[in-house]
Design an enzyme around this catalytic site. Sequence first.
Site, PDB file in Angstrom:
ATOM      1  N   GLY A 106      26.254  22.661  51.305  1.00 62.76           N
ATOM      2  CA  GLY A 106      27.590  23.177  51.616  1.00 62.76           C
ATOM      3  C   GLY A 106      28.137  22.687  52.938  1.00 62.76           C
ATOM      4  O   GLY A 106      28.827  23.427  53.643  1.00 62.76           O
ATOM      5  N   SER A 107      27.847  21.418  53.289  1.00 67.53           N
ATOM      6  CA  SER A 107      28.275  20.938  54.609  1.00 67.53           C
ATOM      7  C   SER A 107      29.797  20.921  54.724  1.00 67.53           C
ATOM      8  O   SER A 107      30.345  21.305  55.760  1.00 67.53           O
ATOM      9  CB  SER A 107      27.662  19.576  54.933  1.00 67.53           C
ATOM     10  OG  SER A 107      28.360  18.558  54.301  1.00 67.53           O
ATOM     11  N   SER A 108      30.506  20.510  53.679  1.00 68.22           N
ATOM     12  CA  SER A 108      31.973  20.423  53.815  1.00 68.22           C
ATOM     13  C   SER A 108      32.574  21.823  53.957  1.00 68.22           C
ATOM     14  O   SER A 108      33.515  22.028  54.726  1.00 68.22           O
ATOM     15  CB  SER A 108      32.593  19.666  52.642  1.00 68.22           C
ATOM     16  OG  SER A 108      32.437  20.388  51.453  1.00 68.22           O
ATOM     17  N   ALA A 109      32.027  22.804  53.243  1.00 70.15           N
ATOM     18  CA  ALA A 109      32.547  24.174  53.358  1.00 70.15           C
ATOM     19  C   ALA A 109      32.299  24.729  54.758  1.00 70.15           C
ATOM     20  O   ALA A 109      33.164  25.387  55.342  1.00 70.15           O
ATOM     21  CB  ALA A 109      31.900  25.082  52.310  1.00 70.15           C
ATOM     22  N   ALA A 110      31.124  24.443  55.324  1.00 65.38           N
ATOM     23  CA  ALA A 110      30.811  24.950  56.662  1.00 65.38           C
ATOM     24  C   ALA A 110      31.768  24.343  57.696  1.00 65.38           C
ATOM     25  O   ALA A 110      32.246  25.037  58.597  1.00 65.38           O
ATOM     26  CB  ALA A 110      29.359  24.646  57.016  1.00 65.38           C
ATOM     27  N   ASP A 151      29.991  28.409  48.478  1.00 63.44           N
ATOM     28  CA  ASP A 151      29.697  27.744  49.753  1.00 63.44           C
ATOM     29  C   ASP A 151      30.505  28.355  50.896  1.00 63.44           C
ATOM     30  O   ASP A 151      29.948  28.718  51.941  1.00 63.44           O
ATOM     31  CB  ASP A 151      29.991  26.235  49.667  1.00 63.44           C
ATOM     32  CG  ASP A 151      29.001  25.498  48.782  1.00 63.44           C
ATOM     33  OD1 ASP A 151      28.234  26.175  48.067  1.00 63.44           O
ATOM     34  OD2 ASP A 151      28.993  24.262  48.798  1.00 63.44           O
TER      35      ASP A 151
END
Length: 320
Positions: A106-110, A151
């Site tokens: 979930g890097s883009s959501a974070a 996410d």
Amino acid sequence: MTSLSRASAPAKAILVGEHFVVAGCPAIAVAVDVRARAEARLLAEEGVVEVSSRELGSGTFGAQADPRSPLYPVYAAARAVLARAHLNLGLEVRVESDIPPGAGMGSSAAVAVATVAATASLLGLRLSLEEVSSLAYEAEVVVHGRPSGIDNTVSTYGGAIYYRRGEGFVRLEADLEPVRIVLADSGIPRSTGEMVSKVLALKSRHQGVVDRIYDAAARLVEAARDAIERGDYETLGELMNINHGLLSALGVSNAKLEELVYAARAAGALGAKITGAGGGGMVLALAWKEDAEEVARALAKVSGRVILAPISSEGVRGEG
Ligand code: MEV
């Protein structure tokens, strides 16, 4: 308004229920304390958002923003907050992330959640967590179509989140301090879409058999929720091992993933399993805090990337 605001938000990992969740079973995901950070400043020029990323370079977005730019999601998150505040100010947003991209964490959501929080705080806009999460989701929709929303939810609220597609989320009451998450990368690339199609095709070829596996998974997730709420991490670990077996039965494991799972168990993990789509990607182990270093060391012998982190009971937070 202040002149500079910072925020950070954690990664996510699916603890139990991946794949089964696609067919309406529940799943549980946790926030992993590996963070994305965003920093927002005001710019003199109205209507312009300058984005820079430690990982992806920099770019300037105005009225004609290109949605294909890898920095566009950051712009979209900042723009969503400006729209919510009915402002058209100029902004500079800097982001950096310790979350490996494309690893199902979930890097883009974070990044989107941290950007929303930093921008809102810069503008003096007091958002509820629900609003932070939903503005980050708006930015995610631009890039990922219609993601499940797990996410941005995990990244905003932190802790352990029980969810079922289309039915919203429950944050579980739990003391997550005694355990650690250890993630190990198989180094094998995989496409989530392809893995999901493969599983659904198997399910339709063997409906009568595979439906029983889905029933077992749904019960397993309920039992895992119970175990988390009781702080019974031995039971949770056992259930994670069973979950791995069910995922293997669906055909999403392989020799490398099994090697990682067995290495983690042999080194003292409470449980170890594929996390996410399988076929490659990451394995997740749960360990007592005291045993986690040993599990990480054992995994590092067979994996090029190992992440040891607490479950983050805190989601998005201001960073002063
Ligand atoms: C992928 O991280 C998780 C899956 O369950 C797919 C999905 O839920 O969309 C395999």
